[in-house]
Design a protein around this motif. Structure first.
Motif, PDB file in Angstrom:
ATOM      1  N   ALA A 123      26.278  20.667 -91.361  1.00  0.00           N
ATOM      2  CA  ALA A 123      25.081  21.391 -90.897  1.00  0.00           C
ATOM      3  C   ALA A 123      25.392  22.044 -89.556  1.00  0.00           C
ATOM      4  O   ALA A 123      26.256  21.604 -88.810  1.00  0.00           O
ATOM      5  CB  ALA A 123      23.906  20.433 -90.762  1.00  0.00           C
ATOM      6  N   SER A 124      24.696  23.108 -89.281  1.00  0.00           N
ATOM      7  CA  SER A 124      24.985  23.831 -88.040  1.00  0.00           C
ATOM      8  C   SER A 124      24.088  23.354 -86.906  1.00  0.00           C
ATOM      9  O   SER A 124      22.985  22.858 -87.116  1.00  0.00           O
ATOM     10  CB  SER A 124      24.797  25.329 -88.266  1.00  0.00           C
ATOM     11  N   GLY A 125      24.580  23.521 -85.702  1.00  0.00           N
ATOM     12  CA  GLY A 125      23.838  23.144 -84.503  1.00  0.00           C
ATOM     13  C   GLY A 125      22.893  24.249 -84.077  1.00  0.00           C
ATOM     14  O   GLY A 125      22.565  25.139 -84.857  1.00  0.00           O
ATOM     15  N   PRO A 126      22.473  24.202 -82.823  1.00  0.00           N
ATOM     16  CA  PRO A 126      21.540  25.217 -82.342  1.00  0.00           C
ATOM     17  C   PRO A 126      22.200  26.589 -82.279  1.00  0.00           C
ATOM     18  O   PRO A 126      23.348  26.724 -81.870  1.00  0.00           O
ATOM     19  CB  PRO A 126      21.145  24.714 -80.959  1.00  0.00           C
ATOM     20  N   GLY A 127      21.448  27.598 -82.684  1.00  0.00           N
ATOM     21  CA  GLY A 127      21.955  28.964 -82.663  1.00  0.00           C
ATOM     22  C   GLY A 127      21.560  29.689 -81.388  1.00  0.00           C
ATOM     23  O   GLY A 127      20.819  29.153 -80.548  1.00  0.00           O
ATOM     24  N   PRO A 128      22.030  30.907 -81.234  1.00  0.00           N
ATOM     25  CA  PRO A 128      21.739  31.665 -80.007  1.00  0.00           C
ATOM     26  C   PRO A 128      20.248  31.973 -79.828  1.00  0.00           C
ATOM     27  O   PRO A 128      19.754  32.029 -78.701  1.00  0.00           O
ATOM     28  CB  PRO A 128      22.546  32.950 -80.167  1.00  0.00           C
TER      29      PRO A 128
END
Length: 156
Positions: free
Chosen positions: A128-133
């Motif tokens: 899963a991905s972390g926080p995005g911009p």
């Protein structure tokens, strides 16, 4: 004019002046900070269009199209509510109470945003991905709004 009417006229004038003073005291003058608030609101709106985590955008989280948990959705609601709607209302009405509400609400939203970033970094499943911009930019925009509204509200 008789002398009995003069005190009545003076008391009406005094009441009118007191009413004007109360109305002036409830109003704010954001001055140059209004431009900072306006730019921060535009940045926040732009951040809603960017990726917040993976392919999920902020506006998708706001409307419930993407489920990321309670904290990111809570942040989107408070950021849009206090940061966009509240700021626009405070700039239009120039009321001290609305400015103070924006300062407190944006401060709460900053905490929600930091928790939302934290929730995307801790306990996220493998892959899963972390926080995005967009999420990070939104937190900075709301932080700017909180500081700006606190300065405006306390300056009164």
């Amino acid at each position: 004019m008789s002398e009995s009417q003069t005190p009545d006229e003076l008391s009406r004038l005094d009441a009118e002046l007191a009413g004007i003073a109360r109305r002036v005291e409830r109003r704010i003058d954001p001055g140059v900070t209004a431009m900072v608030v306006s730019v921060a609101v535009l940045v926040l709106i732009g951040a809603m269009m960017l990726s917040w985590t993976g392919s999920a955008r902020g506006w998708e989280i706001l409307v419930g199209a993407v489920e990321l948990g309670l904290l990111p959705q809570l942040f989107t609601v408070t950021a849009v509510g206090f940061g966009v709607v509240g700021s626009a209302l405070a700039l239009v009405t120039r009321r001290w109470g609305v400015a103070w509400l924006c300062a407190v609400g944006c401060g709460i939203s900053v905490v929600n945003g930091v928790w939302a970033i934290w929730s995307r970094q801790i306990g996220v499943p493998e892959g899963a991905s972390g926080p995005g911009p967009g999420l990070i930019l939104a937190v900075f925009a709301v932080l700017t709004l909180a500081v700006s509204w606190a300065r405006i509200a306390l300056h009164r």
